[in-house]
Motif scaffolding. Structure first.
Motif, PDB file in Angstrom:
ATOM      1  N   SER A 105      47.282 -62.242-100.132  1.00  0.00           N
ATOM      2  CA  SER A 105      47.004 -63.197 -99.055  1.00  0.00           C
ATOM      3  C   SER A 105      48.075 -64.286 -98.993  1.00  0.00           C
ATOM      4  CB  SER A 105      45.624 -63.823 -99.233  1.00  0.00           C
ATOM      5  OG  SER A 105      45.541 -64.501-100.470  1.00  0.00           O
ATOM      6  N   GLU A 106      48.547 -64.744-100.167  1.00  0.00           N
ATOM      7  CA  GLU A 106      49.609 -65.753-100.196  1.00  0.00           C
ATOM      8  C   GLU A 106      50.926 -65.162 -99.711  1.00  0.00           C
ATOM      9  OE1 GLU A 106      49.457 -66.866-104.249  1.00  0.00           O
ATOM     10  OE2 GLU A 106      47.772 -68.233-104.000  1.00  0.00           O
ATOM     11  N   ALA A 107      51.176 -63.906-100.094  1.00  0.00           N
ATOM     12  CA  ALA A 107      52.390 -63.233 -99.639  1.00  0.00           C
ATOM     13  C   ALA A 107      52.371 -63.064 -98.120  1.00  0.00           C
ATOM     14  CB  ALA A 107      52.522 -61.871-100.317  1.00  0.00           C
ATOM     15  N   ALA A 108      51.193 -62.754 -97.566  1.00  0.00           N
ATOM     16  CA  ALA A 108      51.071 -62.595 -96.113  1.00  0.00           C
ATOM     17  C   ALA A 108      51.347 -63.910 -95.400  1.00  0.00           C
ATOM     18  CB  ALA A 108      49.686 -62.073 -95.763  1.00  0.00           C
ATOM     19  N   VAL A 135      43.199 -55.996 -93.330  1.00  0.00           N
ATOM     20  CA  VAL A 135      43.941 -55.902 -94.593  1.00  0.00           C
ATOM     21  C   VAL A 135      43.483 -56.952 -95.599  1.00  0.00           C
ATOM     22  CG1 VAL A 135      46.225 -55.985 -95.660  1.00  0.00           C
ATOM     23  CG2 VAL A 135      45.942 -54.921 -93.411  1.00  0.00           C
ATOM     24  N   LEU A 136      43.546 -58.210 -95.240  1.00  0.00           N
ATOM     25  CA  LEU A 136      43.264 -59.277 -96.200  1.00  0.00           C
ATOM     26  C   LEU A 136      41.796 -59.320 -96.644  1.00  0.00           C
ATOM     27  CD1 LEU A 136      45.565 -62.105 -94.810  1.00  0.00           C
ATOM     28  CD2 LEU A 136      46.037 -60.398 -96.575  1.00  0.00           C
ATOM     29  N   ASP A 150      46.228 -45.774-102.246  1.00  0.00           N
ATOM     30  CA  ASP A 150      44.814 -45.491-102.002  1.00  0.00           C
ATOM     31  C   ASP A 150      44.143 -46.644-101.256  1.00  0.00           C
ATOM     32  OD1 ASP A 150      44.956 -43.025-103.196  1.00  0.00           O
ATOM     33  OD2 ASP A 150      44.234 -43.717-105.153  1.00  0.00           O
ATOM     34  N   ASP A 151      44.564 -47.868-101.572  1.00  0.00           N
ATOM     35  CA  ASP A 151      44.025 -49.032-100.850  1.00  0.00           C
ATOM     36  C   ASP A 151      44.362 -48.952 -99.364  1.00  0.00           C
ATOM     37  OD1 ASP A 151      42.941 -50.324-103.111  1.00  0.00           O
ATOM     38  OD2 ASP A 151      44.899 -51.178-103.616  1.00  0.00           O
ATOM     39  N   ILE A 152      45.602 -48.581 -99.076  1.00  0.00           N
ATOM     40  CA  ILE A 152      46.045 -48.503 -97.670  1.00  0.00           C
ATOM     41  C   ILE A 152      45.299 -47.392 -96.937  1.00  0.00           C
ATOM     42  CG2 ILE A 152      48.045 -48.338 -96.147  1.00  0.00           C
ATOM     43  CD1 ILE A 152      48.007 -50.707 -98.183  1.00  0.00           C
ATOM     44  N   VAL A 153      45.143 -46.253 -97.602  1.00  0.00           N
ATOM     45  CA  VAL A 153      44.418 -45.128 -96.996  1.00  0.00           C
ATOM     46  C   VAL A 153      42.978 -45.528 -96.694  1.00  0.00           C
ATOM     47  CG1 VAL A 153      43.513 -42.808 -97.413  1.00  0.00           C
ATOM     48  CG2 VAL A 153      45.874 -43.347 -98.019  1.00  0.00           C
ATOM     49  N   ALA A 154      42.337 -46.232 -97.639  1.00  0.00           N
ATOM     50  CA  ALA A 154      40.941 -46.645 -97.449  1.00  0.00           C
ATOM     51  C   ALA A 154      40.799 -47.580 -96.243  1.00  0.00           C
ATOM     52  CB  ALA A 154      40.426 -47.328 -98.717  1.00  0.00           C
ATOM     53  N   ILE A 155      41.738 -48.513 -96.100  1.00  0.00           N
ATOM     54  CA  ILE A 155      41.713 -49.425 -94.957  1.00  0.00           C
ATOM     55  C   ILE A 155      41.867 -48.644 -93.659  1.00  0.00           C
ATOM     56  CG2 ILE A 155      43.019 -51.252 -93.777  1.00  0.00           C
ATOM     57  CD1 ILE A 155      43.677 -52.346 -96.607  1.00  0.00           C
ATOM     58  N   CYS A 156      42.816 -47.718 -93.626  1.00  0.00           N
ATOM     59  CA  CYS A 156      43.059 -46.927 -92.418  1.00  0.00           C
ATOM     60  C   CYS A 156      41.857 -46.052 -92.073  1.00  0.00           C
ATOM     61  CB  CYS A 156      44.314 -46.078 -92.587  1.00  0.00           C
ATOM     62  SG  CYS A 156      45.851 -47.047 -92.673  1.00  0.00           S
ATOM     63  N   GLU A 157      41.205 -45.506 -93.090  1.00  0.00           N
ATOM     64  CA  GLU A 157      40.032 -44.658 -92.834  1.00  0.00           C
ATOM     65  C   GLU A 157      38.894 -45.473 -92.227  1.00  0.00           C
ATOM     66  OE1 GLU A 157      39.619 -41.390 -92.993  1.00  0.00           O
ATOM     67  OE2 GLU A 157      41.747 -41.229 -93.458  1.00  0.00           O
ATOM     68  N   ARG A 158      38.730 -46.707 -92.688  1.00  0.00           N
ATOM     69  CA  ARG A 158      37.679 -47.560 -92.119  1.00  0.00           C
ATOM     70  C   ARG A 158      37.964 -47.858 -90.647  1.00  0.00           C
ATOM     71  NH1 ARG A 158      37.571 -49.886 -97.330  1.00  0.00           N
ATOM     72  NH2 ARG A 158      39.107 -51.483 -96.779  1.00  0.00           N
ATOM     73  N   ILE A 159      39.233 -48.100 -90.331  1.00  0.00           N
ATOM     74  CA  ILE A 159      39.597 -48.378 -88.938  1.00  0.00           C
ATOM     75  C   ILE A 159      39.388 -47.128 -88.081  1.00  0.00           C
ATOM     76  CG2 ILE A 159      41.450 -49.103 -87.391  1.00  0.00           C
ATOM     77  CD1 ILE A 159      42.678 -50.601 -89.787  1.00  0.00           C
ATOM     78  N   LYS A 160      39.763 -45.962 -88.609  1.00  0.00           N
ATOM     79  CA  LYS A 160      39.579 -44.710 -87.880  1.00  0.00           C
ATOM     80  C   LYS A 160      38.105 -44.422 -87.628  1.00  0.00           C
ATOM     81  CE  LYS A 160      41.997 -41.132 -89.244  1.00  0.00           C
ATOM     82  NZ  LYS A 160      42.659 -40.189 -90.192  1.00  0.00           N
ATOM     83  N   SER A 161      37.248 -44.824 -88.581  1.00  0.00           N
ATOM     84  CA  SER A 161      35.803 -44.586 -88.424  1.00  0.00           C
ATOM     85  C   SER A 161      35.238 -45.389 -87.259  1.00  0.00           C
ATOM     86  CB  SER A 161      35.062 -44.940 -89.716  1.00  0.00           C
ATOM     87  OG  SER A 161      35.053 -46.343 -89.935  1.00  0.00           O
TER      88      SER A 161
END
Length: 401
Positions: A105-108, A135-136, A150-161
């Motif tokens: 979050s700080e990096a973002a 993401v955050l 795996d974190d990125i895939v999980a986020i993308c799968e939630r959006i696709k759902s």
């Protein structure tokens, strides 16, 4: 005469290697970057006060402060020195305001404040929305180095759902750009989004959407009756009539148009092409362009930004205008106009061929027309067809009243 410093670039800074002793490279206006023996790079400000050279004032770690931001700080400190004020205390407070990006979050926040600072409002908005919405909340509290593919895939799968595969791919790309930035600043050692293939998130068939005649008429009547600015109404109508790309139209300049001869010359440089492109204008398009010219708000651009500076409207402006209308035209994007025009022109040509006598002398003359005449004829056919769709809808409405 002292030698002027060659301004630094981000790529040149990244290429600076540590030596046996630390050393400084000047950017100009007092700004230098000091390269430590460990490879760490630190922004410093070099100045003299009351005729005496002062110790370097520290601006901050290069990993946390971009070249653009460092220059802005150096300019601020130079203005203080010109007034006889030491910038040291101010620089110390500024450094305290620079948070260390340990978690994502700080990096973002750092990414949005530095890398995004010179981007368009729309680009910053869509980037921030992807980070804040998906993401955050999921991984913002994780250390930068702990985020995995795996974190990125999980986020993308939630959006696709949610039925949004395009947004899933966009979000993956936002994270990919964020980590590329962090790697360039040595705040990350790998990019977890880079190893997630785009095709595993979303695959899209080539678009085949073609608007019917009724849909063309419905859309243009709704645009004409809407409350959007008149230049945007004309831009959308011209986009239909000229069959050009959206960027070709919104970035056009008055110097490109010869309205007396109904020709628009799009320069090769704008097309990334080897030669200019000639667009022959039907009389309907010429009439709209003359209206725009009479009320022109810019010496250069046909569709200038309303912000007052001499630049064209953003490419997204027309999309936003259409979206705001809430048109009942399913699965439509502006680029579909070009495919729609090409499809209807083929159908018009086929009908004309079917009606013509194959042995007629007229057919032979048509085959001998040069390319320019054929293009003019096609554009007039298309413009007349569009006019008929608009008028047919108006007649249908009036007959029911």
């Amino acid at each position: 005469m002292p030698r002027l410093a060659v301004p630094l670039t981000e790529s040149r800074i990244r290429a600076l290697e540590p030596r046996a002793t630390r050393y400084c490279v000047a950017d100009g206006n007092g700004l230098v970057i000091e390269v430590m023996t460990t490879g760490t790079k630190v922004w410093r400000f070099r100045y003299s006060l009351h005729g005496k050279r002062q110790p370097l004032a520290t601006i901050g770690d290069y990993r946390m402060i971009s070249l653009r931001v460092a220059r802005a700080k150096a300019q601020k400190y130079a203005e203080m020195v010109a007034q006889g004020i030491s910038p040291v205390a101010t620089a110390r407070r500024d450094r305290g305001a620079e948070s260390k990006a340990d978690v994502l979050s700080e990096a973002a926040d750092l990414y949005l404040a530095t890398a995004m600072a010179d981007k368009s409002d729309e680009y910053r908005r869509t980037t921030r929305r992807a980070l804040d919405k998906d993401v955050l909340p999921a991984i913002g509290g994780k250390p930068i180095s702990a985020v995995t593919a795996d974190d990125i895939v999980a986020i993308c799968e939630r959006i696709k759902s949610r039925g949004s595969p395009k947004m899933a791919l966009h979000t993956r790309n936002v994270v990919k750009r964020l980590y590329a930035y962090l790697m360039a600043r040595q705040l990350a050692t790998c990019n977890p989004a880079e190893v997630v293939p785009a095709r595993s998130i979303a695959s899209f068939d080539s678009r085949t959407r073609v608007l019917s005649g009724d849909e063309i008429g419905t859309m243009l009547r709704a645009i004409d009756a809407s409350s959007i600015r008149r230049p945007l109404k004309l831009a959308l109508h011209l986009l239909v009539l000229t069959m050009v790309r959206k960027s070709d139209l919104v970035e056009s300049t008055w110097a490109e148009f010869d309205l007396d001869n109904a020709v628009w010359t799009i320069p090769a440089a704008r097309l990334n092409s080897e030669r200019d492109r000639l667009v022959y204008l039907p009389h309907q398009a010429v009439s709209m362009l003359r209206e725009l010219h009479r009320a022109k708000a810019s010496r250069n651009f046909v569709f200038p930004s309303v912000r007052g500076d001499d630049r064209p409207i953003a490419r997204s402006t027309l999309n936003q205008a259409v979206k705001a209308l809430g048109l009942e035209v399913e699965h439509f994007v502006l680029h579909d106009f070009r495919r729609t025009a090409a499809t209807h022109l083929r159908e018009i040509a086929q009908r004309e061929d079917a009606q013509a006598d194959a042995s007629a002398l007229a057919s032979e003359s048509l085959r001998q027309e040069d390319e320019a005449a054929e293009q003019r004829r096609n554009l007039l056919r298309w413009a007349d067809f569009v006019d008929k769709q608009i008028e047919a809808g108006r007649q249908a409405v009036s007959s029911t009243v």
